[in-house]
Design a protein around this motif. Structure first.
Motif, mmCIF file in Angstrom:
data_model
loop_
_atom_site.group_PDB
_atom_site.id
_atom_site.type_symbol
_atom_site.label_atom_id
_atom_site.label_comp_id
_atom_site.label_asym_id
_atom_site.label_seq_id
_atom_site.Cartn_x
_atom_site.Cartn_y
_atom_site.Cartn_z
ATOM 1 N N LEU A 226 0.848 -1.191 0.000
ATOM 2 C CA LEU A 226 0.000 0.000 0.000
ATOM 3 C C LEU A 226 0.881 1.237 0.000
ATOM 4 O O LEU A 226 1.937 1.261 0.646
ATOM 5 N N VAL A 227 0.453 2.251 -0.730
ATOM 6 C CA VAL A 227 1.125 3.551 -0.709
ATOM 7 C C VAL A 227 0.113 4.600 -0.275
ATOM 8 O O VAL A 227 -0.968 4.716 -0.862
ATOM 9 N N PHE A 228 0.450 5.343 0.789
ATOM 10 C CA PHE A 228 -0.387 6.453 1.230
ATOM 11 C C PHE A 228 0.284 7.746 0.777
ATOM 12 O O PHE A 228 1.460 7.978 1.062
ATOM 13 N N VAL A 229 -0.457 8.588 0.062
ATOM 14 C CA VAL A 229 0.079 9.848 -0.451
ATOM 15 C C VAL A 229 -0.649 11.001 0.220
ATOM 16 O O VAL A 229 -1.876 11.105 0.151
ATOM 17 N N LYS A 230 0.114 11.856 0.857
ATOM 18 C CA LYS A 230 -0.447 13.048 1.496
ATOM 19 C C LYS A 230 -0.168 14.259 0.620
ATOM 20 O O LYS A 230 0.984 14.576 0.323
ATOM 21 N N VAL A 231 -1.248 14.919 0.201
ATOM 22 C CA VAL A 231 -1.132 16.131 -0.615
ATOM 23 C C VAL A 231 -1.690 17.282 0.202
ATOM 24 O O VAL A 231 -2.901 17.404 0.384
ATOM 25 N N ALA A 232 -0.809 18.096 0.715
ATOM 26 C CA ALA A 232 -1.205 19.222 1.563
ATOM 27 C C ALA A 232 -0.209 20.353 1.311
ATOM 28 O O ALA A 232 0.114 20.635 0.158
ATOM 29 N N THR A 233 0.304 20.982 2.382
ATOM 30 C CA THR A 233 1.330 22.008 2.207
ATOM 31 C C THR A 233 2.553 21.427 1.529
ATOM 32 O O THR A 233 3.228 22.083 0.739
ATOM 33 N N GLY A 234 2.854 20.171 1.847
ATOM 34 C CA GLY A 234 3.885 19.411 1.168
ATOM 35 C C GLY A 234 3.285 18.143 0.598
ATOM 36 O O GLY A 234 2.090 17.874 0.751
ATOM 37 N N ILE A 235 4.111 17.336 -0.055
ATOM 38 C CA ILE A 235 3.645 16.074 -0.640
ATOM 39 C C ILE A 235 4.631 14.980 -0.250
ATOM 40 O O ILE A 235 5.846 15.126 -0.430
ATOM 41 N N GLY A 236 4.120 13.904 0.286
ATOM 42 C CA GLY A 236 4.968 12.783 0.663
ATOM 43 C C GLY A 236 4.190 11.488 0.584
ATOM 44 O O GLY A 236 2.964 11.481 0.473
ATOM 45 N N ALA A 237 4.919 10.373 0.651
ATOM 46 C CA ALA A 237 4.296 9.063 0.549
ATOM 47 C C ALA A 237 4.801 8.161 1.666
ATOM 48 O O ALA A 237 5.983 8.176 2.010
ATOM 49 N N GLY A 238 3.884 7.386 2.237
ATOM 50 C CA GLY A 238 4.223 6.321 3.164
ATOM 51 C C GLY A 238 4.084 5.001 2.423
ATOM 52 O O GLY A 238 3.037 4.730 1.829
ATOM 53 N N ILE A 239 5.130 4.192 2.426
ATOM 54 C CA ILE A 239 5.175 2.975 1.605
ATOM 55 C C ILE A 239 5.155 1.747 2.495
ATOM 56 O O ILE A 239 6.047 1.575 3.346
ATOM 57 N N ILE A 240 4.156 0.905 2.316
ATOM 58 C CA ILE A 240 4.094 -0.385 2.995
ATOM 59 C C ILE A 240 4.263 -1.457 1.924
ATOM 60 O O ILE A 240 3.472 -1.532 0.989
ATOM 61 N N ALA A 241 5.318 -2.246 2.036
ATOM 62 C CA ALA A 241 5.615 -3.300 1.058
ATOM 63 C C ALA A 241 5.858 -4.602 1.812
ATOM 64 O O ALA A 241 6.602 -4.621 2.796
ATOM 65 N N GLY A 242 5.203 -5.668 1.364
ATOM 66 C CA GLY A 242 5.338 -6.938 2.055
ATOM 67 C C GLY A 242 4.836 -6.886 3.481
ATOM 68 O O GLY A 242 5.283 -7.650 4.336
ATOM 69 N N GLY A 243 3.897 -5.975 3.760
ATOM 70 C CA GLY A 243 3.330 -5.853 5.092
ATOM 71 C C GLY A 243 4.130 -4.994 6.045
ATOM 72 O O GLY A 243 3.728 -4.806 7.193
ATOM 73 N N ARG A 244 5.258 -4.433 5.587
ATOM 74 C CA ARG A 244 6.121 -3.665 6.475
ATOM 75 C C ARG A 244 6.334 -2.251 5.938
ATOM 76 O O ARG A 244 6.520 -2.044 4.745
ATOM 77 N N LEU A 245 6.337 -1.290 6.859
ATOM 78 C CA LEU A 245 6.618 0.088 6.489
ATOM 79 C C LEU A 245 8.066 0.205 6.027
ATOM 80 O O LEU A 245 8.991 -0.261 6.696
ATOM 81 N N GLN A 246 8.260 0.839 4.869
ATOM 82 C CA GLN A 246 9.595 0.986 4.289
ATOM 83 C C GLN A 246 10.094 2.414 4.519
ATOM 84 O O GLN A 246 9.541 3.366 3.980
ATOM 85 N N ARG A 247 11.142 2.541 5.326
ATOM 86 C CA ARG A 247 11.680 3.867 5.628
ATOM 87 C C ARG A 247 12.942 4.167 4.829
ATOM 88 O O ARG A 247 13.378 5.310 4.771
#
Length: 419
Positions: A226-247
């Motif tokens: 899953l990819v969560f994309v936040k579009v607000a004052t800035g833009i960023g993505a939270g990436i979950i791959a294989g069930g784990r958050l990828q930092r």
């Protein structure tokens, strides 16, 4: 302190199945045994012996140790196959509390949860992140202390704190790293400052990462990519791959706002002009473009209000922002092949226009196999998604096999779960 209500604990399970989780482990300890109970299902010792392949005497000893620690509790009787019905045990989320904080540019939400990720109480206050770390964190600590002292919560230990901030974070240290909208926070020791008040593990992460955890837990618990994309004052993505958050190696994974956007005929920038995604599609960028057309727009909220009022220029600018976001997300889709892309942030609340622009480009520019079952949706979670994600981040750390083993080993002294 005591906790009310049933726990929702499925979010803390390993993405592998129960047998696979223990495959290759010659002798799972108490921590590994607990992992089999974090899905919220009560099991008998015979069930656990079957899942692990361990002798019943070994399973019994480890379950008894977990019972003595308070991490599991009796949960009634199982079905009898003749004779006395076997006793069942279940994970006890009431063994500890987590404080979670979501810091935004102009607000702070603080919540207290159990170790099952159930939000028990929360409070939100206005603030200015630009006032600096001491002023902001002092407010968070004041609110957190008040929540922990509420009736019904006294007596259960605080075992960890999670904080989401609107900027890049070196996750291994919990220090913000050159955050553009957080003056005074660069490399500030957030965990050290908080631990002056609460001597527990303190985990700090970028807000979009904790949003991804909260969204997955609430809306897509069975989705591992899953990819969560936040579009607000800035833009960023939270990436979950294989069930784990990828930092990533240093914690900067998902910084899509600084990716150069390829030129397209619909884009607002000229051919050959390199522009970052944030310069084109953030709330600030959209407002700037609308002001150039004579509209009164300064912030993301102004853009959202214009869109909701049906302003044609604002609607088209927001849809174009979606197309620009889609140009970058198409690369994500081809590289990562997620099952779900979730759009959140203030601009996503403007309606379907941002979503429509993203879908228009992603489905056109990504390879067919990657989009065959891809869902691109708006966020389903409410305002507490970020604090929920911060609580989940901490609970996963606290309930890791290694930490549980250490805690069980110290139950005779009743110390807190170690970091």
């Amino acid at each position: 302190m005591s906790l009310a209500g049933s726990a929702i604990v499925v979010w803390f399970t390993d993405p592998m199945s129960d047998p696979d989780r223990l495959n290759g482990g010659a002798s799972p300890g108490a921590g590994d045994m607990l992992q089999l109970l974090l899905d919220g299902q009560a099991r008998t010792k015979a069930d656990l012996a079957h899942l692990t392949g361990l002798a019943r005497s070994t399973v019994s000893a480890r379950v008894d140790a977990l019972l003595a620690s308070g991490l599991v509790v009796p949960a009634g009787e199982g079905l009898s196959t003749g004779g006395r019905p076997p006793s069942r045990v279940a994970f006890n989320p009431r063994v500890g509390l987590v404080l979670a904080a979501d810091l935004g540019a102009s607000h702070a939400t603080v919540a207290v949860s159990d170790l099952g990720g159930r939000i028990l109480d929360s409070t939100t206050r206005p603030l200015r992140i630009a006032d600096g770390p001491a002023a902001v964190l002092d407010g968070v600590l004041t609110d957190g202390r008040a929540l922990l002292e509420a009736e019904g919560l006294r007596g259960i230990p605080l075992v960890g704190i999670g904080i989401g901030v609107p900027g890049p974070v070196e996750h291994s240290t919990g220090r913000p790293y050159n955050p553009p909208i957080m003056p005074g926070w660069d490399r500030f020791d957030v965990p050290g400052y908080v631990q002056r008040t609460f001597d527990v593990p303190v985990l700090v992460d970028n807000d979009v990462n904790v949003l991804a955890l909260g969204e997955q837990a609430t809306s897509f618990p069975d989705v591992e990519d899953l990819v969560f994309v936040k579009v607000a004052t800035g833009i960023g993505a939270g990436i979950i791959a294989g069930g784990r958050l990828q930092r990533g190696a240093q914690g900067s994974a998902g910084d899509m706002g600084h990716v150069k956007v390829p030129y397209s005929p619909e884009s607002s920038h000229a051919p050959g002009e390199d522009r970052d995604l944030e310069e084109l599609a953030s709330g600030t960028a959209i407002a700037t473009a609308l002001r150039a057309q004579g509209l009164d727009a300064v912030t993301s909220s102004d853009v959202v209000e214009l869109v909701r009022n049906g302003n044609p220029a604002a609607i088209e600018a927001t849809r174009q922002a979606g197309r620009d976001v889609g140009e970058v997300l198409a690369m994500f889709v081809n590289l990562l092949n997620p099952s779900v892309i979730v759009l959140g942030g203030s601009i996503a609340r403007a309606g379907e226009h941002l979503l429509a622009g993203v879908r228009e480009v992603v489905y056109r520019r990504s390879i067919p196999l990657a989009t065959q079952h891809l869902a691109i949706v708006q966020t389903h979670t409410g305002e507490k998604a970020a604090v929920l994600g911060a609580a989940i981040m901490v609970a996963r750390h606290i309930l890791s096999s290694a930490n549980v083993d250490a805690y069980v080993a110290h139950t005779t002294t009743r110390t807190e779960i170690p970091a």
